[in-house]
Scaffold this motif. Sequence first.
Motif, PDB file in Angstrom:
ATOM      1  N   ARG A  29      62.832  28.866  62.612  1.00 51.28           N
ATOM      2  CA  ARG A  29      62.632  28.046  61.328  1.00 51.28           C
ATOM      3  C   ARG A  29      63.124  26.597  61.881  1.00 51.28           C
ATOM      4  O   ARG A  29      62.410  25.694  61.359  1.00 51.28           O
ATOM      5  CB  ARG A  29      63.829  28.421  60.755  1.00 51.28           C
ATOM      6  N   MET A  30      64.062  26.397  62.649  1.00 54.74           N
ATOM      7  CA  MET A  30      64.378  25.096  63.112  1.00 54.74           C
ATOM      8  C   MET A  30      63.308  24.227  63.938  1.00 54.74           C
ATOM      9  O   MET A  30      63.218  23.333  63.575  1.00 54.74           O
ATOM     10  CB  MET A  30      65.799  25.073  63.843  1.00 54.74           C
ATOM     11  N   GLN A  31      62.590  25.266  64.659  1.00 55.20           N
ATOM     12  CA  GLN A  31      61.658  24.651  65.466  1.00 55.20           C
ATOM     13  C   GLN A  31      60.015  24.440  64.504  1.00 55.20           C
ATOM     14  O   GLN A  31      59.452  23.542  64.756  1.00 55.20           O
ATOM     15  CB  GLN A  31      61.178  25.666  66.680  1.00 55.20           C
ATOM     16  N   PRO A  65      64.419  45.898  69.120  1.00 50.65           N
ATOM     17  CA  PRO A  65      64.406  44.792  68.221  1.00 50.65           C
ATOM     18  C   PRO A  65      64.688  45.157  66.741  1.00 50.65           C
ATOM     19  O   PRO A  65      64.712  46.236  66.308  1.00 50.65           O
ATOM     20  CB  PRO A  65      62.869  44.468  68.279  1.00 50.65           C
ATOM     21  N   GLN A  66      65.135  44.047  66.190  1.00 49.90           N
ATOM     22  CA  GLN A  66      65.782  44.207  64.734  1.00 49.90           C
ATOM     23  C   GLN A  66      64.490  43.777  63.658  1.00 49.90           C
ATOM     24  O   GLN A  66      64.612  44.408  62.553  1.00 49.90           O
ATOM     25  CB  GLN A  66      66.914  43.208  64.592  1.00 49.90           C
ATOM     26  N   LEU A  67      63.800  43.017  64.019  1.00 50.64           N
ATOM     27  CA  LEU A  67      62.752  42.587  62.959  1.00 50.64           C
ATOM     28  C   LEU A  67      61.403  42.410  63.610  1.00 50.64           C
ATOM     29  O   LEU A  67      61.055  42.234  64.986  1.00 50.64           O
ATOM     30  CB  LEU A  67      62.734  41.125  62.621  1.00 50.64           C
ATOM     31  N   LEU A  68      60.202  42.607  62.681  1.00 54.05           N
ATOM     32  CA  LEU A  68      59.047  42.447  63.361  1.00 54.05           C
ATOM     33  C   LEU A  68      58.245  41.412  62.348  1.00 54.05           C
ATOM     34  O   LEU A  68      58.563  41.274  61.174  1.00 54.05           O
ATOM     35  CB  LEU A  68      58.125  43.663  62.897  1.00 54.05           C
ATOM     36  N   LEU A  69      57.572  40.361  63.088  1.00 54.95           N
ATOM     37  CA  LEU A  69      56.845  39.251  62.649  1.00 54.95           C
ATOM     38  C   LEU A  69      55.433  39.811  62.438  1.00 54.95           C
ATOM     39  O   LEU A  69      54.994  40.115  63.654  1.00 54.95           O
ATOM     40  CB  LEU A  69      57.016  38.003  63.313  1.00 54.95           C
ATOM     41  N   LYS A  70      54.750  39.530  61.260  1.00 52.78           N
ATOM     42  CA  LYS A  70      53.329  39.693  61.366  1.00 52.78           C
ATOM     43  C   LYS A  70      52.695  38.449  60.917  1.00 52.78           C
ATOM     44  O   LYS A  70      52.999  37.669  59.976  1.00 52.78           O
ATOM     45  CB  LYS A  70      53.031  40.769  60.189  1.00 52.78           C
ATOM     46  N   SER A 119      56.651  30.854  59.227  1.00 51.03           N
ATOM     47  CA  SER A 119      56.852  31.117  57.742  1.00 51.03           C
ATOM     48  C   SER A 119      57.779  32.365  57.760  1.00 51.03           C
ATOM     49  O   SER A 119      57.456  33.443  58.322  1.00 51.03           O
ATOM     50  CB  SER A 119      55.583  31.458  57.067  1.00 51.03           C
ATOM     51  N   ASP A 120      58.838  32.220  56.694  1.00 47.47           N
ATOM     52  CA  ASP A 120      59.508  33.527  56.442  1.00 47.47           C
ATOM     53  C   ASP A 120      58.792  34.678  55.968  1.00 47.47           C
ATOM     54  O   ASP A 120      59.089  35.869  55.847  1.00 47.47           O
ATOM     55  CB  ASP A 120      60.891  33.483  55.264  1.00 47.47           C
ATOM     56  N   ASP A 121      57.571  34.486  55.545  1.00 49.24           N
ATOM     57  CA  ASP A 121      56.606  35.388  54.784  1.00 49.24           C
ATOM     58  C   ASP A 121      56.279  36.318  56.009  1.00 49.24           C
ATOM     59  O   ASP A 121      55.524  37.576  55.616  1.00 49.24           O
ATOM     60  CB  ASP A 121      55.228  34.731  54.261  1.00 49.24           C
ATOM     61  N   TRP A 122      56.178  35.890  57.165  1.00 47.79           N
ATOM     62  CA  TRP A 122      55.656  36.677  58.408  1.00 47.79           C
ATOM     63  C   TRP A 122      56.577  37.901  58.550  1.00 47.79           C
ATOM     64  O   TRP A 122      56.334  38.882  59.428  1.00 47.79           O
ATOM     65  CB  TRP A 122      55.534  35.820  59.602  1.00 47.79           C
ATOM     66  N   ILE A 123      57.971  37.831  58.048  1.00 44.93           N
ATOM     67  CA  ILE A 123      59.001  38.937  58.179  1.00 44.93           C
ATOM     68  C   ILE A 123      58.539  40.012  57.552  1.00 44.93           C
ATOM     69  O   ILE A 123      58.285  40.378  56.320  1.00 44.93           O
ATOM     70  CB  ILE A 123      60.360  38.663  58.031  1.00 44.93           C
ATOM     71  N   VAL A 124      58.318  41.248  58.267  1.00 48.53           N
ATOM     72  CA  VAL A 124      58.105  42.652  57.591  1.00 48.53           C
ATOM     73  C   VAL A 124      59.321  43.147  57.272  1.00 48.53           C
ATOM     74  O   VAL A 124      60.216  43.552  58.027  1.00 48.53           O
ATOM     75  CB  VAL A 124      57.050  43.490  58.859  1.00 48.53           C
ATOM     76  N   PRO A 125      59.331  43.335  55.872  1.00 50.34           N
ATOM     77  CA  PRO A 125      60.595  43.793  55.109  1.00 50.34           C
ATOM     78  C   PRO A 125      60.719  45.293  55.405  1.00 50.34           C
ATOM     79  O   PRO A 125      59.978  46.207  55.699  1.00 50.34           O
ATOM     80  CB  PRO A 125      60.219  43.574  53.769  1.00 50.34           C
TER      81      PRO A 125
END
Length: 130
Positions: A29-31, A65-70, A119-125
Motif C-alpha cells: 500500500r505504501m509503495q 503464507p497468510q494471504l493470496l493476491l490475485k 489494490s486491496d481488491d486483489w486480496i482473496v478473502p
Amino acid sequence: NYNRILDRDLANSEYVYRAIDADLVDIYRMQGAISDRGGIPTYFSLDAGETAMGHMLGAQMPKEPQLLLKIPTSELISPQVPRPNWNTSTFGREYFTNSYPQWGQGGYRQFMGTTKSFSDDWIVPNWGQK
C-alpha cells in the motif's frame, strides 16, 4: 525460450498470484505497487493453491503464507523467468518450481516482476482459512 513460454502463458491468463504474509500488504500500500525493497522484482505465480498449505507446497515456499493476491496480468511490469536458487544461479532458468524439494513437490509456474500499482481488491478473502 522460457521467457517466450512465459509471455505466451501470460497472454492466456487474466490473473497471476502472489502468496504473502499479511504484513506485506501495508508495504505494498505504501509503495503503491508490488515489489521487493527499492522496486526490485519479486516472485509471482501463474498457479494458485486452493489452500495456503497447498500453495506453499506447489510454490516451494519455506512457510505457509497468510494471504493470496490475485493480480490482473495487465498490471505486470517486466516479467522474466528467474534463475534457480532464488535467482542467484549464473546459469539456467526455473519456470517450474523445483529447487527446494524439502519445501514441497513444486511444479508451479513462477516468474519475477513488479506491478504498476496495488489494490486491496486483489486480496482473496478468506483464502488462508480454508
